[in-house]
Scaffold this motif. Sequence first.
Motif, PDB file in Angstrom:
ATOM      1  N   LEU A 177      -5.798   4.399 -16.597  1.00  0.00           N
ATOM      2  CA  LEU A 177      -4.748   3.773 -15.851  1.00  0.00           C
ATOM      3  C   LEU A 177      -4.835   1.794 -16.226  1.00  0.00           C
ATOM      4  CD1 LEU A 177      -2.131   4.321 -14.918  1.00  0.00           C
ATOM      5  CD2 LEU A 177      -3.834   5.272 -12.330  1.00  0.00           C
ATOM      6  N   LEU A 178      -3.762   1.560 -16.600  1.00  0.00           N
ATOM      7  CA  LEU A 178      -4.454  -0.317 -15.587  1.00  0.00           C
ATOM      8  C   LEU A 178      -2.830  -0.130 -13.923  1.00  0.00           C
ATOM      9  CD1 LEU A 178      -3.004  -1.887 -19.056  1.00  0.00           C
ATOM     10  CD2 LEU A 178      -5.023  -1.232 -18.586  1.00  0.00           C
ATOM     11  N   ILE A 179      -4.107  -0.686 -13.253  1.00  0.00           N
ATOM     12  CA  ILE A 179      -3.687  -1.370 -11.909  1.00  0.00           C
ATOM     13  C   ILE A 179      -3.342  -2.386 -11.563  1.00  0.00           C
ATOM     14  CG2 ILE A 179      -4.549  -0.757  -9.832  1.00  0.00           C
ATOM     15  CD1 ILE A 179      -6.301   1.379 -10.174  1.00  0.00           C
ATOM     16  N   GLU A 180      -2.157  -3.321 -11.038  1.00  0.00           N
ATOM     17  CA  GLU A 180      -1.459  -4.001 -10.485  1.00  0.00           C
ATOM     18  C   GLU A 180      -1.184  -4.055  -9.231  1.00  0.00           C
ATOM     19  OE1 GLU A 180       0.101  -8.384 -10.577  1.00  0.00           O
ATOM     20  OE2 GLU A 180      -1.495  -7.265 -11.767  1.00  0.00           O
ATOM     21  N   TRP A 181      -2.152  -5.218  -8.409  1.00  0.00           N
ATOM     22  CA  TRP A 181      -2.150  -5.225  -6.812  1.00  0.00           C
ATOM     23  C   TRP A 181      -1.149  -6.402  -6.647  1.00  0.00           C
ATOM     24  CZ3 TRP A 181      -5.434  -1.423  -4.564  1.00  0.00           C
ATOM     25  CH2 TRP A 181      -5.014  -1.494  -2.984  1.00  0.00           C
ATOM     26  N   LYS A 182      -0.660  -5.969  -5.587  1.00  0.00           N
ATOM     27  CA  LYS A 182      -0.084  -7.153  -4.991  1.00  0.00           C
ATOM     28  C   LYS A 182      -0.297  -6.655  -3.181  1.00  0.00           C
ATOM     29  CE  LYS A 182       2.708  -8.582  -8.680  1.00  0.00           C
ATOM     30  NZ  LYS A 182       1.354 -10.321  -8.853  1.00  0.00           N
ATOM     31  N   TYR A 183      -0.084  -7.590  -2.570  1.00  0.00           N
ATOM     32  CA  TYR A 183      -0.478  -7.605  -1.343  1.00  0.00           C
ATOM     33  C   TYR A 183       0.704  -8.784  -0.335  1.00  0.00           C
ATOM     34  CZ  TYR A 183      -2.820  -8.943   3.302  1.00  0.00           C
ATOM     35  OH  TYR A 183      -2.954  -8.961   4.231  1.00  0.00           O
ATOM     36  N   THR A 184       0.739  -9.763  -0.879  1.00  0.00           N
ATOM     37  CA  THR A 184       2.127 -10.764   0.528  1.00  0.00           C
ATOM     38  C   THR A 184       2.990 -11.262  -0.576  1.00  0.00           C
ATOM     39  OG1 THR A 184       0.692 -12.476   1.046  1.00  0.00           O
ATOM     40  CG2 THR A 184       1.037 -10.969   2.256  1.00  0.00           C
ATOM     41  N   GLU A 185       2.828 -11.078  -1.725  1.00  0.00           N
ATOM     42  CA  GLU A 185       3.545 -12.150  -2.750  1.00  0.00           C
ATOM     43  C   GLU A 185       5.151 -11.703  -2.713  1.00  0.00           C
ATOM     44  OE1 GLU A 185      -0.408 -11.567  -4.988  1.00  0.00           O
ATOM     45  OE2 GLU A 185       0.584 -10.341  -3.455  1.00  0.00           O
ATOM     46  N   LYS A 186       5.963 -12.558  -2.537  1.00  0.00           N
ATOM     47  CA  LYS A 186       7.637 -12.577  -3.221  1.00  0.00           C
ATOM     48  C   LYS A 186       8.145 -13.164  -4.193  1.00  0.00           C
ATOM     49  CE  LYS A 186       8.594 -15.378   1.326  1.00  0.00           C
ATOM     50  NZ  LYS A 186       7.757 -15.703   2.075  1.00  0.00           N
ATOM     51  N   ALA A 262       3.492  -1.006   1.831  1.00  0.00           N
ATOM     52  CA  ALA A 262       5.017  -0.112   1.716  1.00  0.00           C
ATOM     53  C   ALA A 262       5.338  -1.694   3.232  1.00  0.00           C
ATOM     54  CB  ALA A 262       5.215   0.814   3.132  1.00  0.00           C
ATOM     55  N   GLY A 263       5.633  -2.115   3.756  1.00  0.00           N
ATOM     56  CA  GLY A 263       6.329  -3.286   4.507  1.00  0.00           C
ATOM     57  C   GLY A 263       6.391  -4.934   3.622  1.00  0.00           C
ATOM     58  N   ASN A 264       6.119  -5.200   2.112  1.00  0.00           N
ATOM     59  CA  ASN A 264       6.645  -5.730   1.819  1.00  0.00           C
ATOM     60  C   ASN A 264       7.266  -5.840   1.418  1.00  0.00           C
ATOM     61  OD1 ASN A 264       6.600  -8.222   0.636  1.00  0.00           O
ATOM     62  ND2 ASN A 264       4.360  -8.165  -0.814  1.00  0.00           N
ATOM     63  N   ARG A 265       8.796  -5.812   1.475  1.00  0.00           N
ATOM     64  CA  ARG A 265      10.446  -5.040   1.097  1.00  0.00           C
ATOM     65  C   ARG A 265      11.066  -5.973  -0.101  1.00  0.00           C
ATOM     66  NH1 ARG A 265      14.625  -4.355   5.830  1.00  0.00           N
ATOM     67  NH2 ARG A 265      16.116  -3.657   4.238  1.00  0.00           N
ATOM     68  N   ALA A 266       9.698  -8.055   0.494  1.00  0.00           N
ATOM     69  CA  ALA A 266      10.619  -8.937  -0.112  1.00  0.00           C
ATOM     70  C   ALA A 266       9.839  -8.890  -1.753  1.00  0.00           C
ATOM     71  CB  ALA A 266      10.200 -10.264   0.486  1.00  0.00           C
ATOM     72  N   LEU A 267       9.562  -8.084  -1.849  1.00  0.00           N
ATOM     73  CA  LEU A 267       8.079  -7.857  -3.365  1.00  0.00           C
ATOM     74  C   LEU A 267       9.048  -7.437  -3.842  1.00  0.00           C
ATOM     75  CD1 LEU A 267       5.902  -8.018  -5.216  1.00  0.00           C
ATOM     76  CD2 LEU A 267       4.979  -6.094  -4.219  1.00  0.00           C
TER      77      LEU A 267
END
Length: 339
Positions: A177-186, A262-267
């Motif tokens: 399973l390859l995992i891609e992680w995002k935080y505040t990116e948009k 969940a809060g990073n809707r812009a992504l």
Amino acid sequence: MDTRPESTPNSRRSSSRFEVGERLRQTAFLDQTLPTRTRYQNSPYRVDPSEKAQLLAPMIRSTAERYFSKYKISWHRHANHALSSQQCCLNFLMPLAEQPRRLSQLIGRALDIAPPDMMPVEDGPDGRPWYVGFEWNGGGHNYLNESKNGKPLQRGANSTCADAVVRFCTDQGPEFLLIEWKYTEKYGAPIPAKGNCERCSRYTAIAFDPNGPLKRNPMLNLKDFFYEPFYQLLRQQMLAHRMQLAQHGGVRRVRVLHISPAGNRALHRVTSPPLRELALGIDAFDVFRSLVVRPNDFVNRTIEDLFLPTLREAGADDPWASYLTRRYRFLSDGASVVS
């Protein structure tokens, strides 16, 4: 017709609130825990690059440095930034590298399967088996034609890399399973056009192979994916597909798991005009999933859904759980994290 939720000025400003809020929260956390830090370019949420380890959870600061050195992994350019997704990924996952039980719970939750039997990925810096690898590019295999002049691929730089990787076994057999992680990116603008010819030469045959990862669609070409996050998503799905074809490490299946707050809707904005015009949906990850031959090979989950149950089980006295809930306050937005 453009039906994106962020299509109005007010909603665009709203979609940026998460990033702004996290800057304030990370600044407050650093003011409390690293009041004497060296501020890089006078930014309150950046530290001098030589102090980037201070942005890691205390239990992995030395381990991470030694692990990256052992495998010659490149740190991301903004690893000295408190909003770094690489640092965020390491803080959540590296403390679990030698905890297969917790990892099994997370993977079972992510894939909606029974908790699987975790399998080692590689050795950690102390020679013990690790059940998570980081900055994974296919174990050095040139699956995506990215090697130049036959030189070995470097993890973390100049090749397609997943932020993390796990290996496990179910009743159906072993998987990666390859995992891609995002935080505040948009994202919004297309990727820089320089290099598009090389990208097309390198990836087109893989992406649109009759037995490749994408469904056949005469309306699409590779350039339609030259917008983030679609460009990253496509490369990682291609890497997973090629690893699966090669039965890398003896596995039968390789999937991609995308994790973000969940809060990073812009992504979730559908940034590619051609994909938007196909009216495949208004969420970037739903759109991409609809293009994959086996949609279940791409999974999108929130950090909260995956980690909150495990953090609650760990409790406030657990150093890992305590650090994450103090550092990443978005975890507690509207929910009690640990008692």
